[in-house]
Design a protein around this motif. Structure first.
Motif, PDB file in Angstrom:
ATOM      1  N   ARG A 115      40.930  28.521   7.774  1.00  9.99           N
ATOM      2  CA  ARG A 115      41.126  29.469   8.874  1.00  9.99           C
ATOM      3  C   ARG A 115      41.852  28.590  10.075  1.00  9.99           C
ATOM      4  NH1 ARG A 115      39.588  34.476   9.759  1.00  9.99           N
ATOM      5  NH2 ARG A 115      39.430  34.070  11.766  1.00  9.99           N
ATOM      6  N   GLN A 116      41.397  27.196  10.109  1.00 13.60           N
ATOM      7  CA  GLN A 116      42.125  26.657  11.367  1.00 13.60           C
ATOM      8  C   GLN A 116      43.525  26.492  10.822  1.00 13.60           C
ATOM      9  OE1 GLN A 116      40.058  25.342   8.970  1.00 13.60           O
ATOM     10  NE2 GLN A 116      40.883  23.328   8.190  1.00 13.60           N
ATOM     11  N   ARG A 117      44.378  26.762   9.813  1.00 19.90           N
ATOM     12  CA  ARG A 117      45.573  26.558   9.663  1.00 19.90           C
ATOM     13  C   ARG A 117      46.204  27.663   9.843  1.00 19.90           C
ATOM     14  NH1 ARG A 117      46.696  24.736   4.149  1.00 19.90           N
ATOM     15  NH2 ARG A 117      49.117  24.938   4.879  1.00 19.90           N
ATOM     16  N   LEU A 118      45.490  28.730  10.364  1.00 17.95           N
ATOM     17  CA  LEU A 118      46.207  30.202  10.667  1.00 17.95           C
ATOM     18  C   LEU A 118      46.874  30.325  11.974  1.00 17.95           C
ATOM     19  CD1 LEU A 118      43.763  32.672   8.708  1.00 17.95           C
ATOM     20  CD2 LEU A 118      46.105  31.990   8.152  1.00 17.95           C
ATOM     21  N   VAL A 119      47.714  29.280  12.221  1.00 20.65           N
ATOM     22  CA  VAL A 119      48.274  29.163  13.518  1.00 20.65           C
ATOM     23  C   VAL A 119      49.812  29.032  13.507  1.00 20.65           C
ATOM     24  CG1 VAL A 119      48.364  27.960  15.748  1.00 20.65           C
ATOM     25  CG2 VAL A 119      46.251  28.257  14.567  1.00 20.65           C
ATOM     26  N   GLY A 120      50.608  29.828  14.118  1.00 22.89           N
ATOM     27  CA  GLY A 120      52.030  29.671  13.787  1.00 22.89           C
ATOM     28  C   GLY A 120      52.644  30.869  13.360  1.00 22.89           C
ATOM     29  N   ASN A 121      53.892  30.774  12.784  1.00 21.46           N
ATOM     30  CA  ASN A 121      54.593  31.632  12.407  1.00 21.46           C
ATOM     31  C   ASN A 121      54.172  32.037  10.887  1.00 21.46           C
ATOM     32  OD1 ASN A 121      56.535  33.881  12.014  1.00 21.46           O
ATOM     33  ND2 ASN A 121      58.121  32.363  11.565  1.00 21.46           N
ATOM     34  N   LEU A 122      53.648  33.277  10.703  1.00 19.55           N
ATOM     35  CA  LEU A 122      52.978  33.670   9.424  1.00 19.55           C
ATOM     36  C   LEU A 122      53.983  34.604   8.704  1.00 19.55           C
ATOM     37  CD1 LEU A 122      50.194  33.525   7.572  1.00 19.55           C
ATOM     38  CD2 LEU A 122      49.525  35.479   8.849  1.00 19.55           C
ATOM     39  N   ILE A 123      54.312  34.163   7.683  1.00 19.16           N
ATOM     40  CA  ILE A 123      55.072  35.126   6.619  1.00 19.16           C
ATOM     41  C   ILE A 123      54.281  35.661   5.526  1.00 19.16           C
ATOM     42  CG2 ILE A 123      57.248  35.615   5.587  1.00 19.16           C
ATOM     43  CD1 ILE A 123      58.589  33.924   7.872  1.00 19.16           C
ATOM     44  N   ILE A 124      54.393  36.831   5.335  1.00 18.45           N
ATOM     45  CA  ILE A 124      53.759  37.337   3.831  1.00 18.45           C
ATOM     46  C   ILE A 124      54.711  38.070   3.017  1.00 18.45           C
ATOM     47  CG2 ILE A 124      51.836  38.408   2.911  1.00 18.45           C
ATOM     48  CD1 ILE A 124      50.307  38.288   5.663  1.00 18.45           C
ATOM     49  N   ASP A 125      54.825  37.570   1.900  1.00 11.54           N
ATOM     50  CA  ASP A 125      55.823  38.399   0.864  1.00 11.54           C
ATOM     51  C   ASP A 125      54.965  38.766  -0.075  1.00 11.54           C
ATOM     52  OD1 ASP A 125      58.616  37.929   2.171  1.00 11.54           O
ATOM     53  OD2 ASP A 125      58.140  35.548   1.646  1.00 11.54           O
ATOM     54  N   TYR A 126      55.467  40.129  -0.643  1.00 10.73           N
ATOM     55  CA  TYR A 126      54.892  40.513  -1.799  1.00 10.73           C
ATOM     56  C   TYR A 126      55.498  41.788  -2.379  1.00 10.73           C
ATOM     57  CZ  TYR A 126      52.481  44.046   1.333  1.00 10.73           C
ATOM     58  OH  TYR A 126      52.496  44.982   2.032  1.00 10.73           O
ATOM     59  N   ARG A 127      55.419  42.164  -3.556  1.00 12.52           N
ATOM     60  CA  ARG A 127      56.079  43.177  -4.375  1.00 12.52           C
ATOM     61  C   ARG A 127      54.829  44.482  -4.074  1.00 12.52           C
ATOM     62  NH1 ARG A 127      60.309  42.643  -8.739  1.00 12.52           N
ATOM     63  NH2 ARG A 127      61.429  41.848  -6.917  1.00 12.52           N
ATOM     64  N   ALA A 128      55.393  45.581  -3.588  1.00  8.65           N
ATOM     65  CA  ALA A 128      54.594  46.742  -3.802  1.00  8.65           C
ATOM     66  C   ALA A 128      55.523  48.037  -4.276  1.00  8.65           C
ATOM     67  CB  ALA A 128      54.391  47.091  -2.388  1.00  8.65           C
ATOM     68  N   GLY A 129      54.500  49.026  -4.883  1.00 10.08           N
ATOM     69  CA  GLY A 129      55.282  50.121  -5.438  1.00 10.08           C
ATOM     70  C   GLY A 129      54.394  50.580  -6.712  1.00 10.08           C
ATOM     71  N   PHE A 130      54.482  51.934  -6.927  1.00  8.99           N
ATOM     72  CA  PHE A 130      54.156  52.325  -8.168  1.00  8.99           C
ATOM     73  C   PHE A 130      54.801  52.061  -9.559  1.00  8.99           C
ATOM     74  CE2 PHE A 130      52.468  55.041  -4.774  1.00  8.99           C
ATOM     75  CZ  PHE A 130      51.110  55.004  -4.913  1.00  8.99           C
ATOM     76  N   GLY A 131      56.035  51.575  -9.340  1.00 11.46           N
ATOM     77  CA  GLY A 131      56.913  51.520 -10.626  1.00 11.46           C
ATOM     78  C   GLY A 131      58.180  51.589 -10.154  1.00 11.46           C
ATOM     79  N   SER A 132      59.217  51.429 -11.328  1.00 13.49           N
ATOM     80  CA  SER A 132      60.655  51.379 -11.054  1.00 13.49           C
ATOM     81  C   SER A 132      61.026  52.782 -10.991  1.00 13.49           C
ATOM     82  CB  SER A 132      61.258  50.507 -11.928  1.00 13.49           C
ATOM     83  OG  SER A 132      61.009  50.648 -13.035  1.00 13.49           O
ATOM     84  N   THR A 133      60.401  54.035 -11.654  1.00 12.49           N
ATOM     85  CA  THR A 133      61.273  55.110 -11.840  1.00 12.49           C
ATOM     86  C   THR A 133      60.322  56.204 -11.192  1.00 12.49           C
ATOM     87  OG1 THR A 133      60.055  55.567 -14.053  1.00 12.49           O
ATOM     88  CG2 THR A 133      62.326  54.385 -14.045  1.00 12.49           C
ATOM     89  N   ALA A 134      60.898  57.260 -11.043  1.00 14.26           N
ATOM     90  CA  ALA A 134      60.166  58.617 -10.273  1.00 14.26           C
ATOM     91  C   ALA A 134      58.756  58.819 -11.301  1.00 14.26           C
ATOM     92  CB  ALA A 134      61.000  59.795 -10.127  1.00 14.26           C
ATOM     93  N   SER A 135      58.941  58.586 -12.625  1.00 15.86           N
ATOM     94  CA  SER A 135      57.826  58.950 -13.458  1.00 15.86           C
ATOM     95  C   SER A 135      56.569  58.208 -13.228  1.00 15.86           C
ATOM     96  CB  SER A 135      58.476  59.076 -15.069  1.00 15.86           C
ATOM     97  OG  SER A 135      58.610  57.623 -15.393  1.00 15.86           O
ATOM     98  N   ASP A 136      56.568  57.181 -12.626  1.00 13.55           N
ATOM     99  CA  ASP A 136      55.726  56.088 -12.522  1.00 13.55           C
ATOM    100  C   ASP A 136      54.998  56.628 -11.070  1.00 13.55           C
ATOM    101  OD1 ASP A 136      56.575  54.175 -14.392  1.00 13.55           O
ATOM    102  OD2 ASP A 136      57.843  53.403 -13.229  1.00 13.55           O
TER     103      ASP A 136
END
Length: 182
Positions: A115-136
């Protein structure tokens, strides 16, 4: 908490099936396909914003400016895409002092020893979504999008604000996916 959120679509598909949307709106011709597609896209974007979800797969980047984080951080856009992980950087350096809890409302739990390292510019990258088509997309969301798109289609050119309301189905389903916030 001050943060910046960027969404980058991975899928180029519509988050609805145009023919299903037309059938639901009782449109039997093809001369308004462009307008109906725009209505569907607008409604889908409204649902994503309200429910804090990604309907189709998207890359999410969160930049946190006010790093006064508690013990955990709920990811602002759900669901975490199947098999996806989370990459975190602090001032451009990879950070691994966390545990990821996936599911419909994924969150990150910060490991106490880091926790002590949680200082500075924090960037979180991830992939979200139910899937790649409307049927998902879950069927309750697909139905809510069709209901709301029909409200917009039927109220085209309305001069009063009451004509363009949120359908009860969309409000109910959106609230369920949004989840409780503290």
């Amino acid at each position: 908490m001050n943060m910046n959120l960027d969404r980058s679509p991975v899928s180029a598909d519509d988050p609805f099936v145009l023919e299903d949307l037309k059938l639901h709106a009782r449109v039997a011709h093809d001369d308004e396909d462009t307008a109906i597609r725009k209505i569907g896209a607008t409604v889908a974007a409204e649902f994503e914003q309200f429910a804090q979800v990604a309907l189709l797969t998207q890359d999410i980047r969160v930049q946190v400016f006010d790093v006064t984080l508690g013990d955990s951080l709920r990811l602002p856009v759900a669901p975490l895409a199947e098999g996806a992980g989370v990459a975190i950087q602090i001032d451009g350096l990879a950070f691994s002092g966390f545990e990821l809890s996936s599911g419909l409302r994924p969150y990150i739990r910060w490991l106490p020893e880091h926790r002590q390292r949680l200082v500075g510019n924090l960037i979180i990258d991830y992939r979200a979504g139910f899937g790649s088509t409307a049927s998902d997309i879950p069927s309750d969301i697909a139905q809510a999008i069709m209901d709301q798109a029909t409200v917009h289609y039927d109220a085209r050119g309305a001069l009063d604000a009451k004509s363009l309301t949120t359908s009860p189905h969309m409000a109910r389903v959106g609230a369920r996916y949004r989840g409780v916030q503290v």
